[in-house]
Write an enzyme that holds these catalytic residues in place. Sequence first.
Site, PDB file in Angstrom:
ATOM      1  N   THR A  50      21.540  45.466  36.850  1.00 19.07           N
ATOM      2  CA  THR A  50      22.060  44.116  37.027  1.00 19.07           C
ATOM      3  C   THR A  50      20.966  43.072  36.778  1.00 19.07           C
ATOM      4  O   THR A  50      21.407  41.919  36.739  1.00 19.07           O
ATOM      5  CB  THR A  50      22.775  44.057  38.491  1.00 19.07           C
ATOM      6  OG1 THR A  50      21.601  44.156  39.614  1.00 19.07           O
ATOM      7  CG2 THR A  50      23.796  44.881  39.016  1.00 19.07           C
ATOM      8  N   LEU A  80      23.478  38.900  38.329  1.00 20.60           N
ATOM      9  CA  LEU A  80      24.745  38.944  38.542  1.00 20.60           C
ATOM     10  C   LEU A  80      25.295  40.055  38.850  1.00 20.60           C
ATOM     11  O   LEU A  80      25.451  41.240  37.760  1.00 20.60           O
ATOM     12  CB  LEU A  80      25.649  38.011  37.444  1.00 20.60           C
ATOM     13  CG  LEU A  80      27.203  37.951  37.932  1.00 20.60           C
ATOM     14  CD1 LEU A  80      27.314  37.294  39.086  1.00 20.60           C
ATOM     15  CD2 LEU A  80      27.674  37.006  36.807  1.00 20.60           C
ATOM     16  N   HIS A  81      25.314  40.518  39.863  1.00 18.25           N
ATOM     17  CA  HIS A  81      25.449  42.248  40.123  1.00 18.25           C
ATOM     18  C   HIS A  81      26.843  42.798  40.286  1.00 18.25           C
ATOM     19  O   HIS A  81      27.138  43.641  39.054  1.00 18.25           O
ATOM     20  CB  HIS A  81      24.952  42.565  41.894  1.00 18.25           C
ATOM     21  CG  HIS A  81      23.813  41.952  41.901  1.00 18.25           C
ATOM     22  ND1 HIS A  81      22.606  42.617  41.571  1.00 18.25           N
ATOM     23  CD2 HIS A  81      23.178  40.926  42.821  1.00 18.25           C
ATOM     24  CE1 HIS A  81      21.404  41.626  42.090  1.00 18.25           C
ATOM     25  NE2 HIS A  81      21.712  40.913  42.874  1.00 18.25           N
ATOM     26  N   ASP A  82      27.939  42.286  40.964  1.00 21.85           N
ATOM     27  CA  ASP A  82      29.156  43.081  41.323  1.00 21.85           C
ATOM     28  C   ASP A  82      29.843  43.183  39.988  1.00 21.85           C
ATOM     29  O   ASP A  82      30.652  44.033  39.714  1.00 21.85           O
ATOM     30  CB  ASP A  82      29.868  42.503  42.403  1.00 21.85           C
ATOM     31  CG  ASP A  82      28.903  42.848  43.714  1.00 21.85           C
ATOM     32  OD1 ASP A  82      29.371  42.091  44.618  1.00 21.85           O
ATOM     33  OD2 ASP A  82      28.245  43.722  43.661  1.00 21.85           O
TER      34      ASP A  82
END
Length: 314
Positions: A197, A243-245
């Site tokens: 990420t 921006l992870h999810d």
Amino acid sequence: MTSTARSIIVDTDPGQDDALAILLALASPELEVLGFIGVAGNVPLDLTTRNIRVICELAGRTEVPVYAGANRPIKRALVTAEHVHGSTGLDGAVLPEPSMELQSQHGVDFLVETVLNRPENSVTLCSLGPLTNLALALQKEPRIAPRIQELVMMGGGFFEGGNITPAAEFNIFVDPDAAKIVFESGIPITMFPLDCTHQALTSAARIAAFRALSSRVGDACAGWLEFFERFDEDKYGTDGGPLHDPNVIAYLLQPDIYGARFINVEVETESQLTLGMTVADWWQVSGKEPNVTYVRDVDADAFYKLLLERIALL
Ligand code: RIB
Ligand code: CA
């Protein structure tokens, strides 16, 4: 939703990045969201379950049921991240209080019931926060483990270190005991760690593209990204923050934009210095059985192109 849509349950702790993941899932006909389960993480459970409903109403998808799951980790005290996400967990955009109801059934019971009542290998679990709910479900009903099609999760890190301690990523750090149960469950796991990420950075241009949609959804996404990245910009000294999810959902839609290796991953649950660290045997030197598809690479341009074009549909 297409006739051969993939059935998913999303376990989440919104969180601005969770919000974009939820919107991506709701905008994609390849996916059927069976339900959302809130978990305590970025902010307490009453706020994560409120935030999920705010996002569903923003997307015009109030028919998707929302459940409350665990309000704290299975053993340890809850650690939250208002310093990153703001006091509401969705700071950066002002949206109306939700009117859609929260389901009365507990989220863990919803998870167990859904997996037992649907055909084997027909339900994928997307986990965007601490793994508390899945761990509780496994403890309550071990029979679900061989029935779950895949767990696709955001959490952990190795080459990038941690983001809540030098060694640990937030989702795993909040509930390392739950993560250990999950990593030892035998469920097919595809893991999106910080190593992946941190290559998917926002930027002024990428945020401007959401603003340019000139829609309520686009404006909310731009506001959330501007708020969310401010913390990481300073910390990492980059133009934007990771921006992870949404990578969890993007993988279900376009797996080819990711690069991964099937390796052994274990979680530290005792040491105070490295609590919550995910020890990823990337070079396969331990001789231990692989248990996780560990995603290390992403085509960031393709990721943002997919995210923007789908969110533009809402
Ligand atoms: O470390 C990043 C993860 O922790 C993301 O899921 C973010 O939403 C927070 O939950
Ligand atoms: Ca999250």
